[in-house]
Design an enzyme around this catalytic site. Structure first.
Site, PDB file in Angstrom:
ATOM      1  N   TYR A   1       0.815  -1.217   0.000  1.00 30.92           N
ATOM      2  CA  TYR A   1       0.000   0.000   0.000  1.00 30.92           C
ATOM      3  C   TYR A   1       0.850   1.269   0.000  1.00 30.92           C
ATOM      4  CZ  TYR A   1      -3.791  -3.161   1.471  1.00 30.92           C
ATOM      5  OH  TYR A   1      -4.705  -4.186   1.561  1.00 30.92           O
TER       6      TYR A   1
ATOM      7  N   HIS B   1      -0.304 -11.884   1.024  1.00 31.44           N
ATOM      8  CA  HIS B   1      -1.199 -10.930   0.373  1.00 31.44           C
ATOM      9  C   HIS B   1      -1.946 -11.550  -0.811  1.00 31.44           C
ATOM     10  CE1 HIS B   1      -1.624  -6.299  -0.291  1.00 31.44           C
ATOM     11  NE2 HIS B   1      -2.732  -6.934  -0.595  1.00 31.44           N
TER      12      HIS B   1
END
Length: 321
Positions: free
Chosen positions: A59, A120
């Protein structure tokens, strides 16, 4: 086999994981928070009472999140009452890169340990992989070897729980065959526009708690459910916001929920979802919205239609949808 169970009025409404640890039912998502991440996280923790924050190396906001966490702790919030999640990115899905990746995350977040560390996506990417990927960008992924390193992080008290994100049922079954420490949490896209019923049921069968991301839908795929007429009608009848109804829908399914917002008022609003319920009839209506489809399907990250190894979204998800 034990399933995650709702703990009424405990730790600000929470779920108990297989490990015995507690995960707060509502967390703040930080994907695409950008420069607002620090203010959003501080507002969520100190002003709105959040104790669960979800972030990830990919992110690009972990330093901002870490700054906010430090400020919140300095303001009197006890670290042990916070539940901080981060994720191992695809370019670090090799055994030798797991621990260095975690160490970098801990440094950015200014923490000594994580409460939850997730894989992830179950696809390895080479450094600098393009979007969409070129031939050779998607590499072989040794799931067992990577998971062994994740387990060592738990044993070394660097991570309290480990889990997965964006897994198919086939990949979950593969992991469970060799996992010494089972994943405590599976994080997945979930909202009334993509119920993800089959994966939810697979997790329940194995006692794995589910966290729903993008619970309000997403503008990524043109599916912002806060503007859906059915959602709006139910929200109006309940005298709640559409965002609150969507968060509550996830909670009533037994999942924790991590809505993202950079708006202070919405951050505070999104956690005001306790002490009331969506009536059964309205819940059923929300659970039967049409046009069921993923918004974040991984196509741009992993699909190379000509060279593979994944030539379609269906292949990414093991043709299970």
């Amino acid at each position: 086999m034990a399933q995650s169970t709702f703990v009424a009025q405990e730790v600000s409404q929470s779920f108990r994981l297989l490990s015995g640890h507690i995960i707060p039912a509502v967390g703040l998502g930080t994907w695409k928070s950008g420069s607002d991440a620090s203010n959003s996280v501080f507002t969520a923790i100190v002003e709105a009472g959040y104790r669960h924050v979800d972030t990830a190396s990919q992110y690009g906001v972990q330093q901002e999140v870490g700054y906010a966490l430090k400020k919140a702790i300095q303001a009197g919030v006890d670290r042990k009452h916070l539940f901080i999640t981060s994720k191992l990115w695809c370019s670090d899905l090799s055994p030798d890169r797991v621990r260095p990746a975690l160490n970098n995350t801990l440094k950015e977040l200014q923490l000594e340990y994580l409460d939850l560390y997730l894989i992830h996506w179950p696809f390895r990417l080479k450094d600098g992989a393009e979007r969409p990927p070129r031939a050779g960008d998607v590499l072989e992924f040794d799931m067992e070897a990577v998971w062994r390193e994740m387990e060592k992080l738990v044993k070394d008290n660097l991570v309290r729980d480990i889990g997965i994100c964006n897994f198919s049922r086939t990949k979950l079954d593969k992991l469970l065959k060799f996992a010494e420490i089972k994943p405590s949490v599976c994080q997945m896209e979930m909202h009334p526009g993509w119920r993800n019923d089959k994966m939810l049921e697979a997790c329940r069968k194995n006692g794995i708690h589910v966290t729903a991301y993008s619970p309000l839908g997403s503008s990524e795929g043109g599916k912002e459910l806060v503007h859906d007429p059915t959602v709006n009608k139910i929200a109006k009848n309940l005298n709640k916001s559409s965002g609150q109804v969507l968060v509550k829908w996830g909670l009533q399914r037994g999942t924790s929920v991590i809505p993202k917002s950079s708006n202070p008022d919405r951050i505070k609003e999104n956690i005001q979802v306790f002490g009331w319920e969506i009536p059964a009839q309205d819940f059923e209506v929300l659970s039967n919205l049409g046009d069921q489809r993923r918004i974040l399907d991984g196509e741009n990250l992993f699909v190379n239609k000509s060279d593979g190894p994944y030539r379609s979204v269906a292949e990414l998800w093991d043709n299970e949808d």
